[in-house]
Each structure stands twice: as C-alpha cells, then as structure tokens.
Design a protein around this motif. Structure first.
Motif, PDB file in Angstrom:
ATOM      1  N   THR A   1       0.812  -1.222   0.000  1.00 52.71           N
ATOM      2  CA  THR A   1       0.000   0.000   0.000  1.00 52.71           C
ATOM      3  C   THR A   1       0.842   1.267   0.000  1.00 52.71           C
ATOM      4  N   SER A   2       2.082   1.188   0.499  1.00 54.67           N
ATOM      5  CA  SER A   2       2.905   2.402   0.586  1.00 54.67           C
ATOM      6  C   SER A   2       4.209   2.323  -0.206  1.00 54.67           C
ATOM      7  N   LYS A   3       4.562   1.136  -0.687  1.00 59.11           N
ATOM      8  CA  LYS A   3       5.860   0.944  -1.341  1.00 59.11           C
ATOM      9  C   LYS A   3       6.064   1.888  -2.525  1.00 59.11           C
ATOM     10  N   GLU A   4       5.056   1.987  -3.400  1.00 55.70           N
ATOM     11  CA  GLU A   4       5.211   2.815  -4.602  1.00 55.70           C
ATOM     12  C   GLU A   4       5.346   4.290  -4.264  1.00 55.70           C
ATOM     13  N   ASN A   5       4.867   4.684  -3.083  1.00 56.65           N
ATOM     14  CA  ASN A   5       4.992   6.077  -2.639  1.00 56.65           C
ATOM     15  C   ASN A   5       6.221   6.282  -1.764  1.00 56.65           C
ATOM     16  N   GLY A   6       7.134   5.332  -1.810  1.00 54.41           N
ATOM     17  CA  GLY A   6       8.347   5.457  -1.012  1.00 54.41           C
ATOM     18  C   GLY A   6       8.110   5.265   0.471  1.00 54.41           C
ATOM     19  N   GLY A   7       7.050   4.533   0.815  1.00 55.10           N
ATOM     20  CA  GLY A   7       6.744   4.285   2.223  1.00 55.10           C
ATOM     21  C   GLY A   7       5.890   5.358   2.867  1.00 55.10           C
ATOM     22  N   ASP A   8       5.443   6.335   2.076  1.00 55.28           N
ATOM     23  CA  ASP A   8       4.665   7.456   2.619  1.00 55.28           C
ATOM     24  C   ASP A   8       3.258   7.000   3.011  1.00 55.28           C
ATOM     25  N   MET A   9       2.944   7.086   4.306  1.00 58.32           N
ATOM     26  CA  MET A   9       1.617   6.728   4.812  1.00 58.32           C
ATOM     27  C   MET A   9       0.739   7.950   5.050  1.00 58.32           C
ATOM     28  N   GLY A  10       1.298   9.137   4.808  1.00 58.12           N
ATOM     29  CA  GLY A  10       0.533  10.353   5.039  1.00 58.12           C
ATOM     30  C   GLY A  10       0.425  10.685   6.521  1.00 58.12           C
ATOM     31  N   TRP A  11      -0.488  11.598   6.832  1.00 55.41           N
ATOM     32  CA  TRP A  11      -0.683  12.011   8.224  1.00 55.41           C
ATOM     33  C   TRP A  11      -1.444  10.928   8.984  1.00 55.41           C
ATOM     34  N   GLN A  12      -0.894  10.537  10.120  1.00 49.65           N
ATOM     35  CA  GLN A  12      -1.473   9.472  10.925  1.00 49.65           C
ATOM     36  C   GLN A  12      -1.643   9.930  12.375  1.00 49.65           C
ATOM     37  N   VAL A  13      -2.599   9.310  13.058  1.00 52.80           N
ATOM     38  CA  VAL A  13      -2.813   9.563  14.489  1.00 52.80           C
ATOM     39  C   VAL A  13      -2.072   8.469  15.257  1.00 52.80           C
ATOM     40  N   PRO A  14      -0.956   8.798  15.908  1.00 50.69           N
ATOM     41  CA  PRO A  14      -0.172   7.772  16.609  1.00 50.69           C
ATOM     42  C   PRO A  14      -0.989   6.951  17.598  1.00 50.69           C
ATOM     43  N   GLU A  15      -1.962   7.580  18.228  1.00 55.68           N
ATOM     44  CA  GLU A  15      -2.786   6.907  19.233  1.00 55.68           C
ATOM     45  C   GLU A  15      -3.510   5.689  18.670  1.00 55.68           C
ATOM     46  N   LEU A  16      -3.723   5.681  17.350  1.00 49.60           N
ATOM     47  CA  LEU A  16      -4.464   4.585  16.734  1.00 49.60           C
ATOM     48  C   LEU A  16      -3.580   3.384  16.405  1.00 49.60           C
ATOM     49  N   PHE A  17      -2.268   3.541  16.569  1.00 51.16           N
ATOM     50  CA  PHE A  17      -1.360   2.415  16.397  1.00 51.16           C
ATOM     51  C   PHE A  17      -1.220   1.674  17.727  1.00 51.16           C
ATOM     52  N   SER A  18      -0.516   0.553  17.698  1.00 41.97           N
ATOM     53  CA  SER A  18      -0.224  -0.150  18.947  1.00 41.97           C
ATOM     54  C   SER A  18       0.632   0.751  19.830  1.00 41.97           C
ATOM     55  N   THR A  19       0.631   0.469  21.121  1.00 43.59           N
ATOM     56  CA  THR A  19       1.414   1.270  22.066  1.00 43.59           C
ATOM     57  C   THR A  19       2.884   1.290  21.676  1.00 43.59           C
ATOM     58  N   GLN A  20       3.391   0.146  21.227  1.00 43.06           N
ATOM     59  CA  GLN A  20       4.799   0.040  20.848  1.00 43.06           C
ATOM     60  C   GLN A  20       5.125   0.968  19.681  1.00 43.06           C
ATOM     61  N   ILE A  21       4.299   0.939  18.640  1.00 44.40           N
ATOM     62  CA  ILE A  21       4.569   1.749  17.451  1.00 44.40           C
ATOM     63  C   ILE A  21       4.317   3.227  17.727  1.00 44.40           C
ATOM     64  N   SER A  22       3.245   3.541  18.449  1.00 46.69           N
ATOM     65  CA  SER A  22       2.950   4.950  18.741  1.00 46.69           C
ATOM     66  C   SER A  22       4.056   5.574  19.580  1.00 46.69           C
ATOM     67  N   SER A  23       4.653   4.784  20.473  1.00 47.21           N
ATOM     68  CA  SER A  23       5.754   5.287  21.297  1.00 47.21           C
ATOM     69  C   SER A  23       6.956   5.640  20.431  1.00 47.21           C
ATOM     70  N   VAL A  24       7.236   4.803  19.428  1.00 47.38           N
ATOM     71  CA  VAL A  24       8.349   5.076  18.514  1.00 47.38           C
ATOM     72  C   VAL A  24       8.078   6.359  17.731  1.00 47.38           C
ATOM     73  N   ILE A  25       6.863   6.489  17.209  1.00 50.94           N
ATOM     74  CA  ILE A  25       6.506   7.672  16.419  1.00 50.94           C
ATOM     75  C   ILE A  25       6.605   8.936  17.265  1.00 50.94           C
ATOM     76  N   ASP A  26       6.113   8.873  18.498  1.00 54.98           N
ATOM     77  CA  ASP A  26       6.098  10.052  19.369  1.00 54.98           C
ATOM     78  C   ASP A  26       7.503  10.527  19.725  1.00 54.98           C
ATOM     79  N   THR A  27       8.439   9.595  19.858  1.00 54.42           N
ATOM     80  CA  THR A  27       9.787   9.955  20.324  1.00 54.42           C
ATOM     81  C   THR A  27      10.805  10.090  19.200  1.00 54.42           C
TER      82      THR A  27
END
Length: 283
Positions: free
Chosen positions: A183-209
């Motif tokens: 879904t994102s490979k052709e766009n160079g991995g671009d997922m656009g604007w995301q709400v970190p809270e909607l990811f798992s705690t592990q991933i949202s923590s990485v995004i936040d920091t």
C-alpha cells in the motif's frame, strides 16, 4: 410406581436439565447459565468459546453501566424499529408479512427464542447508545505525524535497510526497492498524516519519540492471520517527516478514535467489575 416415577424424574433432571441451569459466568450481580451460553455459541456461528464469553461479559457490563448512566430503558418499539431497519435492507419499507418471515428466519438460524433474540438486540442498542455518548466526548483535534514506513520479513533485512538509510540513501528510495508493504511501497513508504494513538502502544511510542527525518531502529510487529490463526512477525522501519500537536482528524480517523475511546472505557469497567468464569461444569 409413584416412587419410581419420582426417582426417574429426578434422574432426568440431574442429567438433562440441571447441567444447563448451572452458572457458567458471573459479572457483578448478573450471571449467565450454561444452557444460554451454549445457545449463544450456536448462534455465534463460528466464534470461539472465549470470544462468546467476552461478548457476554461486555453485554452485561454495558447493560449495568447504561442503567447507572441514566439511559432510558429500551422499549419493544425501539427493538422493532431497529430490526425493521435491518430487515428492509436498501428498501424504503418492509411489509409485516416479510418482516415476520425475516424475523422467524433469524430465530431458526440462531436457535434463540424470540425473547432471547430481542434481549440480544436490546444489548446492541444499549451498546450503541453508550458508544455514541462516549464518542461525543472525543476531541477531533489530535496530535498527528506524517509517517513513512518500510516493512521487511526479517530483522537482518531490516538492519541492512536501516544501515543503507543511515549511510545516506533516502528513505523513500530504499522503501521503493525493499519494502513488502504494497500500500505504501510505490509512494516510497509514505503513509501520510497518521494519528499515533491509533497504532499499537509500541509503534505509537516510537513515532512520538522519533526525531524528524530520522529512521527508527527495527520494530518487531506480530500479527495473527484471522483465517489460519498463525502469527507472522514483520520488522518495521519508521520515519516521521512532520508533526502537529493538534490537527483535525479525518472522518475515518475520528470514527476509529471514538471506537477506541469506547473500548478503553469498556476495559476500565471490566477491570473494576468482579468477573468469574465458573468453568463448563458451572456452579
């Protein structure tokens, strides 16, 4: 003869009736008997026993809390309107005869009595009322991040891809070459604007920091296949190109945030409620 009949009746009750009257689940002051649990297992059409128990637990908690929150009782008319809206599908109306036929088919399929089926629907209506009330309190202005992602199958490949990025190659170029996320490979991995809270705690923590423009270390992400039940682990590389402390959520994001708020509320209620599973033999 009378004594024999009494003994036979008692034996029948002990073998054929009593087991279904045993309590299998207690939630606060409410309980579920084995017979009803087995009916709901049949009606669930493929759900596991644990899933049915979780569903019954949620139903009882919502019913209890809806009363405590002052929601009006669900009326027979509410249930009828709710079911008729489902039964008519895309049609504007449904005749009484067609509705009665549809309703009987639901009973035949689920194995529930009309009273039991309506009780389930009452629970669905209460759940929606509670969910709407909690969702109305969600702030649509939420922290967001412009996220980029590379998905790989092994930690070794993830470490290698990160080394290339840290060595000067662009994140999007590496993503286009090696990422497994279609879904994102052709766009160079671009997922656009995301709400970190909607990811798992592990991933949202990485995004936040994560510092802007920096590639994260590999993040192991396990996901279960709903069809096979097997668990597969992928390794993610994340990058954040922009952050906003408060951005208007899209309709889809807001819907997810409202549902998450409801699930968080339900988890909190479960944690504060005495819930006892008595086993299949009941108590």
């Amino acid at each position: 003869v009378l004594v024999i009949a009494i003994i036979a009746g008692a034996a029948y009750y002990m073998v054929a009736v009593q087991p279904f009257q045993r309590v299998i689940l207690s939630v606060g002051d409410d309980s579920v008997k084995t017979g009803y649990f087995l009916k709901r297992m049949v009606a669930s059409q493929g759900m596991t026993a644990d899933s049915v128990l979780q569903s019954l637990t949620a139903e009882l908690i919502i019913r209890q809390q809806a009363a405590a929150m002052g929601f009006p009782a669900v009326t027979a008319q509410d249930i009828s309107d709710y079911l008729r809206n489902i039964a008519k599908g895309e049609n504007e109306t449904i005749s009484d005869a067609d509705y009665d036929k549809w309703f009987q088919e639901r009973l035949d399929t689920t194995g529930l009595t009309a009273q039991e089926f309506n009780k389930v629907i009452e629970g669905e209506i209460l759940a929606q009322n509670v969910q709407d009330t909690i969702g109305a309190q969600v702030n649509p202005q939420v922290p967001q991040a412009h996220v980029w992602i590379i998905v790989l199958d092994t930690q070794e490949n993830a470490v290698s891809a990160k080394a290339r990025i840290d060595g000067g190659e662009s994140f999007d170029a590496v993503a286009k070459e090696v990422s497994l996320d279609t879904t994102s490979k052709e766009n160079g991995g671009d997922m656009g604007w995301q709400v970190p809270e909607l990811f798992s705690t592990q991933i949202s923590s990485v995004i936040d920091t994560l510092d802007i423009g920096k590639c994260s270390d590999p993040v192991a992400f396990s996901q279960q296949d709903s069809t096979t039940g097997t668990t597969a682990t992928s390794y993610l590389l994340l990058m954040v190109s922009e952050k906003s402390a408060a951005m208007q959520a899209t309709d889809a994001q807001l819907s997810q945030l409202k549902y998450k708020a409801f699930l968080d509320w339900l988890s909190a209620q479960e944690a504060s409620t005495e819930i006892v599973f008595h086993g299949l033999n009941g108590s």
